[in-house]
Enzyme design. Structure first.
Site, mmCIF file in Angstrom:
data_model
loop_
_atom_site.group_PDB
_atom_site.id
_atom_site.type_symbol
_atom_site.label_atom_id
_atom_site.label_comp_id
_atom_site.label_asym_id
_atom_site.label_seq_id
_atom_site.Cartn_x
_atom_site.Cartn_y
_atom_site.Cartn_z
ATOM 1 N N HIS A 231 -18.583 51.135 73.169
ATOM 2 C CA HIS A 231 -18.461 50.799 74.683
ATOM 3 C C HIS A 231 -17.647 51.890 75.219
ATOM 4 O O HIS A 231 -16.884 52.560 74.681
ATOM 5 C CB HIS A 231 -17.809 49.509 74.463
ATOM 6 N N TYR B 232 -12.549 44.408 85.500
ATOM 7 C CA TYR B 232 -11.358 44.273 85.867
ATOM 8 C C TYR B 232 -11.566 43.843 87.193
ATOM 9 O O TYR B 232 -11.717 44.811 88.140
ATOM 10 C CB TYR B 232 -10.303 45.499 85.586
ATOM 11 N N PRO C 149 -1.886 41.641 76.219
ATOM 12 C CA PRO C 149 -3.421 42.337 75.986
ATOM 13 C C PRO C 149 -3.908 43.092 77.062
ATOM 14 O O PRO C 149 -5.270 43.307 77.144
ATOM 15 C CB PRO C 149 -4.054 40.937 76.010
ATOM 16 N N LYS D 126 -4.414 46.941 72.757
ATOM 17 C CA LYS D 126 -3.735 47.996 71.797
ATOM 18 C C LYS D 126 -3.337 47.261 70.327
ATOM 19 O O LYS D 126 -3.077 48.104 69.493
ATOM 20 C CB LYS D 126 -2.547 48.500 72.621
ATOM 21 N N TYR E 205 -6.186 54.893 77.791
ATOM 22 C CA TYR E 205 -6.830 53.837 77.429
ATOM 23 C C TYR E 205 -7.690 53.547 76.115
ATOM 24 O O TYR E 205 -7.490 52.557 75.526
ATOM 25 C CB TYR E 205 -8.232 53.511 78.589
#
Length: 387
Positions: free
Chosen positions: A68, A197, A289, A293, A384
């Protein structure tokens, strides 16, 4: 060697140790069926995949995981996408449900000769300042028990025996970010080919694919509400609204099979070593979350601790153990910083006062910069995916 907890941290650590001939017993309070079905995160960083590959633990994720590399942001100023595999270090995620990874790790650990005691709850760690610490437990039949080992790895989470047994003087860094999410698992195919998002005046909404038939959603909600406070119709209505389904296409619906209320918090302990006791994973530090990570840090910390233990137990060299806490904390604080930045990017005050308007304008400016600045995008991509 005693390992408390059969999550990613404990099972990666155990696998590396038994593969090098170190006797290792994992104590896990839950039963095996529960361990292999508890749904958690599913985004594995590129470095996590490399660690698993290096230790012969990546067969399942290579067979069933999906790479992804795209984020989509939906805001009041429109939407934009980032292909982060072409930015920063050029790395991507592998989507592989954590329960499937845990099943792989568990199977491999037992094949290698490791021992796991399911239904055995660690109660306390004593004598960590000695060469033979002991762990008092409640056995599967309810009777008290006692285990001893040269070292104990506390991989049993923020509420486990390892944390409860820490000496006075341990420093705890804690922050409540004042944001609450309703975490949802829907038996529905993903509605977009990206992590979504959505920033909206009603609050944040998130979309994360898990498999071709299951999708994770998040909805910002009021602090203190129970997980079942919102009906399915209200949940889908809020998801449609916040993700702007009317503009960008309908969401693919299905039964909501799991709900959880998540208060976004950060929590880090220092140091991570107390004599013969080492903290790993969520026992070492809890992270929100918002940036996926937690499991990646757990695997990384296990991979740092394992060779240090092997070097000490086979050659008497303690340098790696002495450096464990400082090495891990460098990665933990880097991840905490990015997670904190993401929380500020995705959430704004709900009030109409001057301070709320100021902070929301800053958030909007950050999103504009992320949409238009290549250097900002490179920074985002590196942090990220990186741990």
């Amino acid at each position: 060697m005693l390992v408390l907890g059969a999550g990613p941290a404990g099972l990666v650590l155990g696998n590396i140790l038994v593969d090098q001939g170190i006797d290792c017993v994992v104590l896990e309070r839950a039963e095996r069926a529960h361990v292999q079905t508890r749904a958690r995160a599913g985004f594995l960083a590129a470095n996590t995949v490399r660690i698993l590959e290096r230790h012969g633990l990546a067969e399942g994720l290579h067979r069933h995981g999906q790479t992804h590399n795209t984020c989509e942001f939906r805001t009041e100023d429109g939407r934009f996408r980032l292909d982060y595999s072409g930015l920063g270090q050029g790395e991507r995620h592998t989507v592989y449900p954590q329960q499937d990874l845990v099943t792989d790790l568990l199977t491999r650990f037992l094949e290698r000769g490791g021992q796991i005691r399911f239904g055995t709850e660690a109660v306390a760690v004593r004598g960590a300042d000695t060469e033979r610490p002991e762990v008092s437990v409640r056995e599967a039949d309810g009777r008290p028990g006692l285990w001893r080992a040269r070292y104990v790895a506390g991989c049993d989470g923020r509420h486990g025996a390892a944390r409860r047994s820490l000496p006075a003087g341990t420093v705890r860094h804690h922050r409540d970010h004042g944001v609450t999410w309703l975490g949802l698992l829907a038996e529905a195919p993903p509605s977009l080919d990206a992590v979504g998002y959505a920033v909206h005046e009603h609050g944040f909404a998130g979309h994360m694919a898990r498999t071709s038939d299951v999708t994770r959603y998040y909805l910002q909600c009021e602090r203190g509400i129970p997980a079942d406070a919102w009906s399915d119709d209200r949940i889908w209505g809020e998801l449609d609204l916040r993700m702007r389904a009317g503009e960008y296409g309908p969401l693919r619906r299905g039964p909501i099979v799991q709900r959880a209320v998540i208060d976004l918090e950060s929590d880090v302990l220092e140091p991570l070593r107390h004599g013969a006791l080492f903290l790993v994973g969520d026992a070492a530090g809890l992270i929100s979350p918002s940036a996926a990570k937690g499991a990646n840090l757990a695997v990384l910390e296990a991979a740092i601790l394992a060779p240090a233990l092997i070097e000490n137990l086979t050659a008497g060299n303690s340098e790696g153990l002495d450096a464990y806490s400082a090495r891990c904390l460098t990665h933990i604080w880097r991840a905490q910083e990015f997670s904190h930045w993401m929380i500020g990017l995705l959430h704004g005050p709900s009030g109409a006062d001057g301070e709320s308007r100021f902070h929301n304008s800053l958030r909007r400016s950050r999103l504009t910069s992320l949409r238009t600045s290549r250097s900002h995008q490179d920074w985002f991509a590196e942090h990220y995916v990186g741990v």
